[in-house]
Design an enzyme around this catalytic site. Structure first.
Site, mmCIF file in Angstrom:
data_model
loop_
_atom_site.group_PDB
_atom_site.id
_atom_site.type_symbol
_atom_site.label_atom_id
_atom_site.label_comp_id
_atom_site.label_asym_id
_atom_site.label_seq_id
_atom_site.Cartn_x
_atom_site.Cartn_y
_atom_site.Cartn_z
ATOM 1 N N GLU A 1 -4.848 -8.892 -1.018
ATOM 2 C CA GLU A 1 -4.624 -8.826 0.433
ATOM 3 C C GLU A 1 -3.835 -7.579 0.761
ATOM 4 O O GLU A 1 -2.969 -7.136 -0.001
ATOM 5 C CB GLU A 1 -3.846 -10.066 0.881
ATOM 6 C CG GLU A 1 -3.480 -10.094 2.361
ATOM 7 C CD GLU A 1 -2.090 -9.534 2.686
ATOM 8 O OE1 GLU A 1 -1.776 -9.417 3.884
ATOM 9 O OE2 GLU A 1 -1.340 -9.198 1.744
ATOM 10 N N CYS B 1 0.851 -1.194 0.000
ATOM 11 C CA CYS B 1 0.000 0.000 0.000
ATOM 12 C C CYS B 1 0.882 1.238 0.000
ATOM 13 O O CYS B 1 1.536 1.543 0.983
ATOM 14 C CB CYS B 1 -0.895 0.014 1.230
ATOM 15 S SG CYS B 1 -1.924 1.488 1.347
ATOM 16 N N ARG C 1 -3.458 -11.132 14.038
ATOM 17 C CA ARG C 1 -2.987 -10.558 12.775
ATOM 18 C C ARG C 1 -4.201 -10.263 11.896
ATOM 19 O O ARG C 1 -4.764 -11.170 11.277
ATOM 20 C CB ARG C 1 -2.047 -11.543 12.073
ATOM 21 C CG ARG C 1 -1.353 -10.993 10.828
ATOM 22 C CD ARG C 1 -0.535 -12.077 10.142
ATOM 23 N NE ARG C 1 0.357 -11.536 9.149
ATOM 24 C CZ ARG C 1 1.595 -11.107 9.375
ATOM 25 N NH1 ARG C 1 2.089 -11.176 10.606
ATOM 26 N NH2 ARG C 1 2.341 -10.624 8.409
#
Length: 346
Positions: free
Chosen positions: A123, A76, A166
């Site tokens: 993801e 990202c 997580r």
């Protein structure tokens, strides 16, 4: 399920998403990963008789083979949301595809646009939804929907399957809306798995694996125990921030606990997950094999790189069981999309 569907593995890391897709009958036809050490681990574990491609930014979409599913754990980066009027003045397009330029997500979009696979699985970190007050996620969803995909997103905690908290965001998209919904996930109770499931038993019940464990009963290599200097530093650092009202600092866990998130910085000092070794002994880092288990990789997964690189790779990896479950519920929808496309082609 349609067997033998083709998928591509972008920003592949060490192949966690690949394992998920292979588990439902997929066949990997293209892999891209820029990091040479990750490629080394990938090559040691998946035999394709074809080279692993490097930086996806340098690869033309036309050179990517045809495929049914695109998989990507894309990094990202900051997204530019420049005004439409400025782009008009420059004679540039102002659709979502243009707004993602300069980011690695742009490469996912351009390959989807060129090949139009029936489905994709993406993801990223949980905070993708809130980054830049939600603007980044809006651009991402808009980009995918503009290409004609029906997209669903879900934040899933690996703690359902592994002894690690997580949280990651998962995006699944399909060209034909066949009713896919994350409500179909079957998630075990959080915390049902404890660290004892992934720690070296050190009692002879496990074959020693040098350099992680030594001797006849597989004792953890002493090199993973923190030095007095580092352990004192970490304790002082935690105490300093505690006095300031911050929650920063090291965390020590036992076999009955669930760990914090394993990160790519684990190689620096291991502070987020230290293992208690009893009174009179400093705690230790997880070994790379324990990190592999903490991410859901089986013990036959080869670790051909240094500890530093292994820690980075497992810290950057997806939690394999999470994505195996996501792939399981995607499977009938992938098949339905492929069947629909073949019907239209016929």
């Amino acid at each position: 399920m349609t067997k033998g569907f083709a998928f591509i593995d972008l920003f592949a890391g060490i192949g966690g998403l690949r394992q998920a897709m292979e588990g439902i009958g997929g066949r990997c036809v293209f892999t891209s990963e820029w990091d040479k050490f990750a490629r080394q681990t990938y090559e040691a574990n998946y035999k394709d008789n074809r080279p692993i491609n490097g930086d996806i930014q340098c690869i033309d979409a036309a050179d990517v083979p045809e495929h049914n599913v695109l998989c990507a754990g894309f990094p990202c980066q900051p997204f530019s949301l420049a005004g439409v009027s400025k782009k008009n003045a420059l004679g540039r397009a102002h659709g979502f595809l243009d707004e993602t330029q300069g980011t690695l997500f742009f490469d996912v979009v351009r390959i989807l646009k060129h090949h139009r696979p029936e489905a994709f699985l993406l993801e990223n970190v949980k905070n993708l939804r809130s980054h830049d007050k939600g603007k980044t996620f809006k651009v991402i969803m808009g980009s995918l929907e503009e290409l004609g995909y029906t997209v669903k997103s879900e934040i899933i905690d690996a703690q359902h399957f592994l002894p690690q908290h997580r949280q990651r965001i998962v995006l699944a998209g399909f060209l034909k809306d066949t009713g896919f919904d994350f409500v179909d996930l079957e998630l075990p109770q959080k915390g049902s798995s404890k660290l004892s499931a992934i720690l070296h038993p050190e009692d002879g019940s496990e074959e020693p694996e040098y350099p992680f464990t030594l001797g006849d009963i597989g004792l953890v290599n002493p090199k993973y125990t923190l030095s007095n200097h580092l352990w004192q530093y970490l304790q002082d650092y935690k105490e300093k921030h505690a006095k300031a009202g911050n929650g920063f600092g090291c965390s020590v866990f036992g076999p009955g606990d669930v760990a914090r998130t394993l990160s790519a910085r684990y190689h620096k000092d291991g502070s987020e997950i230290l293992i208690d070794q009893g009174a009179g002994k400093n705690p230790r880092r997880l070994t790379p094999r324990e990190c592999a288990r903490l991410m859901g990789y089986s013990d036959d997964f080869r670790i051909p790189v240094s500890d530093t690189q292994a820690y980075r790779q497992f810290g950057n990896s997806v939690a394999v069981p999470v994505f195996k479950e996501v792939a399981r519920i995607m499977a009938p929808h992938i098949a339905a999309n492929i069947d629909a496309k073949e019907t239209l082609a016929g």
